[in-house]
Design a protein around this motif. Structure first.
Motif, mmCIF file in Angstrom:
data_model
loop_
_atom_site.group_PDB
_atom_site.id
_atom_site.type_symbol
_atom_site.label_atom_id
_atom_site.label_comp_id
_atom_site.label_asym_id
_atom_site.label_seq_id
_atom_site.Cartn_x
_atom_site.Cartn_y
_atom_site.Cartn_z
ATOM 1 N N LEU A 177 47.906 46.230 40.724
ATOM 2 C CA LEU A 177 48.354 46.317 39.341
ATOM 3 C C LEU A 177 47.248 46.915 38.480
ATOM 4 N N ASN A 178 47.572 47.983 37.770
ATOM 5 C CA ASN A 178 46.634 48.587 36.827
ATOM 6 C C ASN A 178 46.786 47.838 35.506
ATOM 7 N N LEU A 179 45.907 46.884 35.271
ATOM 8 C CA LEU A 179 46.064 46.019 34.105
ATOM 9 C C LEU A 179 46.019 46.789 32.794
ATOM 10 N N LYS A 180 45.093 47.718 32.675
ATOM 11 C CA LYS A 180 44.941 48.451 31.421
ATOM 12 C C LYS A 180 46.189 49.260 31.109
ATOM 13 N N GLU A 181 46.696 49.944 32.102
ATOM 14 C CA GLU A 181 47.905 50.749 31.920
ATOM 15 C C GLU A 181 49.103 49.863 31.621
ATOM 16 N N PHE A 182 49.218 48.760 32.359
ATOM 17 C CA PHE A 182 50.348 47.852 32.194
ATOM 18 C C PHE A 182 50.363 47.238 30.796
ATOM 19 N N ILE A 183 49.212 46.741 30.354
ATOM 20 C CA ILE A 183 49.149 46.091 29.033
ATOM 21 C C ILE A 183 49.412 47.105 27.925
ATOM 22 N N TYR A 184 48.916 48.322 28.101
ATOM 23 C CA TYR A 184 49.118 49.368 27.091
ATOM 24 C C TYR A 184 50.601 49.670 26.901
ATOM 25 N N GLU A 185 51.373 49.616 27.984
ATOM 26 C CA GLU A 185 52.792 49.978 27.929
ATOM 27 C C GLU A 185 53.674 48.851 27.404
ATOM 28 N N LEU A 186 53.152 47.627 27.371
ATOM 29 C CA LEU A 186 53.955 46.496 26.901
ATOM 30 C C LEU A 186 53.971 46.430 25.377
ATOM 31 N N ASP A 187 55.038 45.857 24.855
ATOM 32 C CA ASP A 187 55.157 45.683 23.406
ATOM 33 C C ASP A 187 54.803 44.269 22.965
ATOM 34 N N VAL A 188 54.316 43.439 23.888
ATOM 35 C CA VAL A 188 54.000 42.045 23.561
ATOM 36 C C VAL A 188 52.554 41.755 23.930
ATOM 37 N N PRO A 189 51.897 40.818 23.245
ATOM 38 C CA PRO A 189 50.519 40.448 23.600
ATOM 39 C C PRO A 189 50.458 39.811 24.982
ATOM 40 N N VAL A 190 49.377 40.089 25.683
ATOM 41 C CA VAL A 190 49.193 39.602 27.049
ATOM 42 C C VAL A 190 47.944 38.736 27.118
ATOM 43 N N ILE A 191 48.081 37.586 27.765
ATOM 44 C CA ILE A 191 46.950 36.717 28.102
ATOM 45 C C ILE A 191 46.745 36.825 29.603
ATOM 46 N N VAL A 192 45.508 37.019 30.049
ATOM 47 C CA VAL A 192 45.272 37.262 31.460
ATOM 48 C C VAL A 192 44.071 36.452 31.950
ATOM 49 N N GLY A 193 44.133 36.029 33.184
ATOM 50 C CA GLY A 193 43.033 35.276 33.785
ATOM 51 C C GLY A 193 43.496 34.542 35.026
ATOM 52 N N GLY A 194 42.634 33.805 35.710
ATOM 53 C CA GLY A 194 41.352 33.385 35.251
ATOM 54 C C GLY A 194 40.163 34.258 35.611
ATOM 55 N N CYS A 195 39.130 34.006 34.848
ATOM 56 C CA CYS A 195 37.838 34.620 35.109
ATOM 57 C C CYS A 195 36.785 33.562 34.812
ATOM 58 N N ALA A 196 35.565 33.817 35.250
ATOM 59 C CA ALA A 196 34.548 32.785 35.069
ATOM 60 C C ALA A 196 33.163 33.339 34.789
ATOM 61 N N THR A 197 33.048 34.666 34.660
ATOM 62 C CA THR A 197 31.740 35.254 34.414
ATOM 63 C C THR A 197 31.807 36.219 33.238
ATOM 64 N N HIS A 198 30.647 36.502 32.666
ATOM 65 C CA HIS A 198 30.547 37.419 31.535
ATOM 66 C C HIS A 198 31.098 38.797 31.904
ATOM 67 N N GLN A 199 30.686 39.329 33.046
ATOM 68 C CA GLN A 199 31.078 40.686 33.418
ATOM 69 C C GLN A 199 32.575 40.780 33.703
ATOM 70 N N ALA A 200 33.118 39.814 34.437
ATOM 71 C CA ALA A 200 34.552 39.839 34.739
ATOM 72 C C ALA A 200 35.370 39.726 33.462
ATOM 73 N N ALA A 201 34.930 38.877 32.545
ATOM 74 C CA ALA A 201 35.652 38.706 31.274
ATOM 75 C C ALA A 201 35.604 39.976 30.446
ATOM 76 N N LEU A 202 34.447 40.620 30.409
ATOM 77 C CA LEU A 202 34.305 41.854 29.634
ATOM 78 C C LEU A 202 35.255 42.934 30.155
ATOM 79 N N HIS A 203 35.384 43.028 31.457
ATOM 80 C CA HIS A 203 36.294 43.999 32.042
ATOM 81 C C HIS A 203 37.742 43.674 31.693
ATOM 82 N N LEU A 204 38.111 42.401 31.709
ATOM 83 C CA LEU A 204 39.478 42.021 31.330
ATOM 84 C C LEU A 204 39.737 42.318 29.860
ATOM 85 N N MET A 205 38.765 42.073 29.007
ATOM 86 C CA MET A 205 38.926 42.360 27.580
ATOM 87 C C MET A 205 39.152 43.850 27.336
#
Length: 368
Positions: A177-205
């Motif tokens: 799943l291409n998260l960035k592409e998928f979230i961009y195409e949606l019309d609703v806010p997306v919450i995603v996780g889990g993550c547990a580190t600074h770097q992983a969270a930054l990439h998800l953001m």
């Protein structure tokens, strides 16, 4: 932070759980009635910073509606019993009566029933007709297959939740799943996780998510630490991801991504500590399993418990202490932090002089 030498070939940093820290009183106190526990994500405002975990033992369409009316957000598991069976009540009754290791084997059998798109539509429609904010959850592996049905059904908020979710999943078996592409195409806010580190969270953001879930291997029904040897203490995880939120705020020119603690939230004090470490809200599972009106009938399990070849969770039993409303708002009849979760958070904020959740993130903490 100074690393600790595990041995000559391995060093590690010290990390802290919620049990390792405590909130420090300040010079100012307030009346609890003057405290606001409200928070807002995207266009949606909630009176309490509490999301219910998408677990069949705590969230049915009815309990999601009830939590919405109480001011929180109920997230329905769209891969759960309510989207596999027209009437899951007999199965929930059966699961409550299982003994020992039979529970894992039978859960695996029950969850082999295919997910039905029409049931996704029906469950979300019932929640929408009740007038609450509608949120549903899929795992990364099922998101592509069912996302259109979820969005077409009129979901307000979409949750992509797994044991761990990365923005850089690598697979030679299937296209990830291409998260960035998928979230961009949606019309609703997306919450995603889990993550547990600074770097992983930054990439998800950077994918455009409205919120990230923080946690790995920490739930009451999880055995991830035992099975995989993987876990991250939650106080450190939340603080690290909160730092990623700050860094991304600068990087993006002001885009704020909400941090939601998802794991090790067992008592009211854990909610306060999660926010003190930087969380905007918490995702709660096991405390709601203690509700007399929870669908699990005193039992609690997550999606990891019925994994087809490597279960990393178990069905656990809790003593019922009160209704969902009493667990949230009291009155409490126990002194162990399992009832009146919101009242306890309000009093913790008042004791330290804070009136808003975002302000409370700045409270001083100590390591015990």
């Amino acid at each position: 932070m100074t690393d600790i030498e595990i041995g000559r070939a391995k060093r590690a940093r010290r990390a802290y759980s919620f049990d390792d820290i405590a909130i420090v009183p300040s010079r100012r106190t307030r009346d609890p009635e003057e405290v606001s526990t409200a928070w807002q994500i995207d266009a949606y405002r909630f009176e309490i910073p509490v999301l219910a975990a998408p677990m069949d033992s705590v969230m049915s369409p009815d309990t999601a509606i009830a939590l919405g009316r109480y001011g929180g957000l109920g997230v329905l598991n769209l891969e759960g019993l309510w989207t596999r069976y027209e009437d899951p009540d007999p199965l929930l009754e059966e699961v409550a009566g299982l003994q020992g290791t039979d529970a894992t084997r039978r859960l695996q059998e029950i969850y082999t029933e295919p997910i039905k798109g029409e049931l996704i539509t029906e469950r979300l429609r019932a929640m929408r007709e009740a007038g609450v904010t509608v949120a549903g959850s899929l795992s990364p592996g099922k998101t592509k297959e069912f996302a259109k049905a979820v969005v077409d059904a009129g979901v307000d908020m979409f949750v992509i939740r797994g044991t761990t979710v990365s923005a850089e999943h690598v697979s030679s078996q299937a296209e990830p799943l291409n998260l960035k592409e998928f979230i961009y195409e949606l019309d609703v806010p997306v919450i995603v996780g889990g993550c547990a580190t600074h770097q992983a969270a930054l990439h998800l953001m950077r994918t455009g998510a409205a919120g990230v879930l923080v946690g790995f291997g920490g739930g009451a029904a999880h055995t991830t630490r035992t099975v995989l040897g993987v876990a991250v203490p939650m106080a450190s995880a939340v603080a690290d991801v909160a730092a990623a939120r700050r860094d991304y705020l600068d990087e993006s020119g002001g885009r704020y991504v909400h941090v939601i603690a998802d794991g090790s939230i067992g008592k009211s004090g854990d909610i306060a500590k999660a926010i003190a470490c930087g969380a905007d809200a918490v995702m709660v599972g096991s405390p709601f399993a203690r509700a007399s009106d929870a669908p699990g009938r005193g039992f609690h399990w997550g999606t990891e418990a019925h994994h087809h070849d490597l279960p990393r969770g178990q069905r656990v039993q809790f003593e019922t202490v009160g209704t969902l409303e009493e667990i949230l708002f009291g009155p409490s009849r126990v002194a162990d932090g399992t009832m009146n979760l919101v009242g306890a958070l309000r009093r913790s904020m008042a004791t330290t002089g804070y009136t808003e959740v975002k302000e409370f993130q700045r409270v001083e903490v100590v390591v015990e």
